[in-house]
Scaffold this motif. Structure first.
Motif, PDB file in Angstrom:
ATOM      1  N   ASP A   1       1.030  -1.534   0.186  1.00 23.42           N
ATOM      2  CA  ASP A   1       0.337   0.205   0.429  1.00 23.42           C
ATOM      3  C   ASP A   1       0.662   0.952  -0.057  1.00 23.42           C
ATOM      4  O   ASP A   1       0.711   2.215  -0.269  1.00 23.42           O
ATOM      5  CB  ASP A   1      -0.849  -0.143   0.736  1.00 23.42           C
ATOM      6  CG  ASP A   1      -1.823  -0.852   0.683  1.00 23.42           C
ATOM      7  OD1 ASP A   1      -2.520  -1.493  -0.463  1.00 23.42           O
ATOM      8  OD2 ASP A   1      -2.298  -1.874   2.181  1.00 23.42           O
ATOM      9  N   VAL A   2       1.940   0.990   0.646  1.00 26.33           N
ATOM     10  CA  VAL A   2       2.558   2.381   0.477  1.00 26.33           C
ATOM     11  C   VAL A   2       3.567   2.847  -0.868  1.00 26.33           C
ATOM     12  O   VAL A   2       3.377   4.274  -0.813  1.00 26.33           O
ATOM     13  CB  VAL A   2       4.044   1.805   1.818  1.00 26.33           C
ATOM     14  CG1 VAL A   2       4.793   3.737   2.054  1.00 26.33           C
ATOM     15  CG2 VAL A   2       3.115   1.774   2.928  1.00 26.33           C
TER      16      VAL A   2
ATOM     17  N   LEU B   1       0.557   4.642  -8.148  1.00 27.88           N
ATOM     18  CA  LEU B   1      -0.149   2.370  -8.535  1.00 27.88           C
ATOM     19  C   LEU B   1      -1.321   2.235  -8.271  1.00 27.88           C
ATOM     20  O   LEU B   1      -1.470   2.235  -6.979  1.00 27.88           O
ATOM     21  CB  LEU B   1       1.198   1.200  -8.869  1.00 27.88           C
ATOM     22  CG  LEU B   1       2.359   1.820  -9.437  1.00 27.88           C
ATOM     23  CD1 LEU B   1       3.788   1.433  -8.842  1.00 27.88           C
ATOM     24  CD2 LEU B   1       2.329   2.439 -10.933  1.00 27.88           C
ATOM     25  N   ASP B   2      -1.643   1.237  -8.620  1.00 24.99           N
ATOM     26  CA  ASP B   2      -2.625   0.507  -8.348  1.00 24.99           C
ATOM     27  C   ASP B   2      -1.838  -1.022  -7.970  1.00 24.99           C
ATOM     28  O   ASP B   2      -0.849  -1.817  -7.957  1.00 24.99           O
ATOM     29  CB  ASP B   2      -3.837  -0.453  -9.801  1.00 24.99           C
ATOM     30  CG  ASP B   2      -4.444  -1.277  -9.036  1.00 24.99           C
ATOM     31  OD1 ASP B   2      -4.317  -1.794  -7.266  1.00 24.99           O
ATOM     32  OD2 ASP B   2      -5.875  -1.691  -9.075  1.00 24.99           O
ATOM     33  N   PRO B   3      -2.015  -1.023  -5.871  1.00 30.84           N
ATOM     34  CA  PRO B   3      -1.742  -1.992  -5.099  1.00 30.84           C
ATOM     35  C   PRO B   3      -1.538  -3.531  -5.851  1.00 30.84           C
ATOM     36  O   PRO B   3      -0.232  -4.316  -5.576  1.00 30.84           O
ATOM     37  CB  PRO B   3      -2.347  -2.531  -3.533  1.00 30.84           C
ATOM     38  CG  PRO B   3      -3.297  -0.930  -4.434  1.00 30.84           C
ATOM     39  CD  PRO B   3      -2.981  -0.474  -5.478  1.00 30.84           C
ATOM     40  N   LYS B   4      -2.731  -3.843  -6.835  1.00 31.52           N
ATOM     41  CA  LYS B   4      -2.661  -5.119  -6.905  1.00 31.52           C
ATOM     42  C   LYS B   4      -1.471  -5.326  -8.227  1.00 31.52           C
ATOM     43  O   LYS B   4      -1.299  -6.470  -8.815  1.00 31.52           O
ATOM     44  CB  LYS B   4      -3.499  -5.672  -8.217  1.00 31.52           C
ATOM     45  CG  LYS B   4      -5.398  -5.348  -6.876  1.00 31.52           C
ATOM     46  CD  LYS B   4      -6.008  -5.291  -7.989  1.00 31.52           C
ATOM     47  CE  LYS B   4      -7.823  -5.569  -6.384  1.00 31.52           C
ATOM     48  NZ  LYS B   4      -9.065  -4.862  -7.510  1.00 31.52           N
ATOM     49  N   GLN B   5      -1.050  -3.537  -8.472  1.00 31.21           N
ATOM     50  CA  GLN B   5       0.518  -4.880 -10.034  1.00 31.21           C
ATOM     51  C   GLN B   5       1.600  -4.444  -9.187  1.00 31.21           C
ATOM     52  O   GLN B   5       3.129  -5.144 -10.074  1.00 31.21           O
ATOM     53  CB  GLN B   5       0.294  -2.940  -9.913  1.00 31.21           C
ATOM     54  CG  GLN B   5      -0.927  -2.383 -11.557  1.00 31.21           C
ATOM     55  CD  GLN B   5      -0.236  -1.365 -11.421  1.00 31.21           C
ATOM     56  OE1 GLN B   5      -0.916   0.037 -11.058  1.00 31.21           O
ATOM     57  NE2 GLN B   5       0.294  -0.994 -13.513  1.00 31.21           N
ATOM     58  N   ILE B   6       1.665  -4.608  -7.523  1.00 32.07           N
ATOM     59  CA  ILE B   6       2.734  -4.854  -7.471  1.00 32.07           C
ATOM     60  C   ILE B   6       3.151  -6.449  -6.223  1.00 32.07           C
ATOM     61  O   ILE B   6       1.780  -6.981  -5.206  1.00 32.07           O
ATOM     62  CB  ILE B   6       2.748  -3.726  -6.078  1.00 32.07           C
ATOM     63  CG1 ILE B   6       3.319  -2.810  -6.157  1.00 32.07           C
ATOM     64  CG2 ILE B   6       3.818  -3.768  -5.269  1.00 32.07           C
ATOM     65  CD1 ILE B   6       2.957  -1.033  -5.597  1.00 32.07           C
ATOM     66  N   ASP B   7       4.136  -6.971  -7.344  1.00 34.83           N
ATOM     67  CA  ASP B   7       3.676  -8.281  -6.853  1.00 34.83           C
ATOM     68  C   ASP B   7       4.811  -8.961  -6.197  1.00 34.83           C
ATOM     69  O   ASP B   7       5.979  -7.757  -6.235  1.00 34.83           O
ATOM     70  CB  ASP B   7       2.469  -9.118  -7.777  1.00 34.83           C
ATOM     71  CG  ASP B   7       3.593  -9.652  -8.951  1.00 34.83           C
ATOM     72  OD1 ASP B   7       5.250  -8.822  -8.945  1.00 34.83           O
ATOM     73  OD2 ASP B   7       3.666  -9.899 -10.312  1.00 34.83           O
TER      74      ASP B   7
END
Length: 74
Positions: free
Chosen positions: A5-6, A13-19
Motif C-alpha cells: 500500500d505504501v 499505482l494500483d496495489p494489485k500491480q505490485i507483486d
C-alpha cells in the motif's frame, strides 16, 4: 497499511500491480526522487530506519518487504 500500500501510494499505482516480482525497472514513476520519497514513507509507516547501503539495495518489492520484516524483528 502494508508495504504494498505504501509503495502504491508513493508510486501512484494500483496495489494489485505490485507483486513479488515487481522491480524498480517496471515503474517509470520509480525514479531517484520517488525512491527517496518511498524510503521516507516506508520508514515513517513502519517506524524504522534503513542504512545507506540498504537504501541503495531496495529496488525490488520482495527485498523491501524482507528488509522491513528484518528491522521489525530486531
Amino acid at each position: 497499511m502494508d508495504v504494498r500500500d505504501v509503495m502504491a501510494e508513493v508510486l501512484d499505482l494500483d496495489p494489485k500491480q505490485i507483486d513479488d516480482g515487481f522491480t524498480r525497472d517496471e515503474s517509470p514513476a520509480w525514479d531517484s526522487m520517488a525512491h527517496l520519497r518511498l524510503i521516507t514513507a516506508l520508514e515513517e509507516a513502519f517506524g524504522i530506519r534503513f542504512t545507506m547501503k540498504e537504501v541503495g539495495e531496495l529496488d525490488h518489492y520482495s527485498k523491501i518487504r524482507d528488509r522491513i520484516a528484518a528491522h521489525l524483528r530486531s
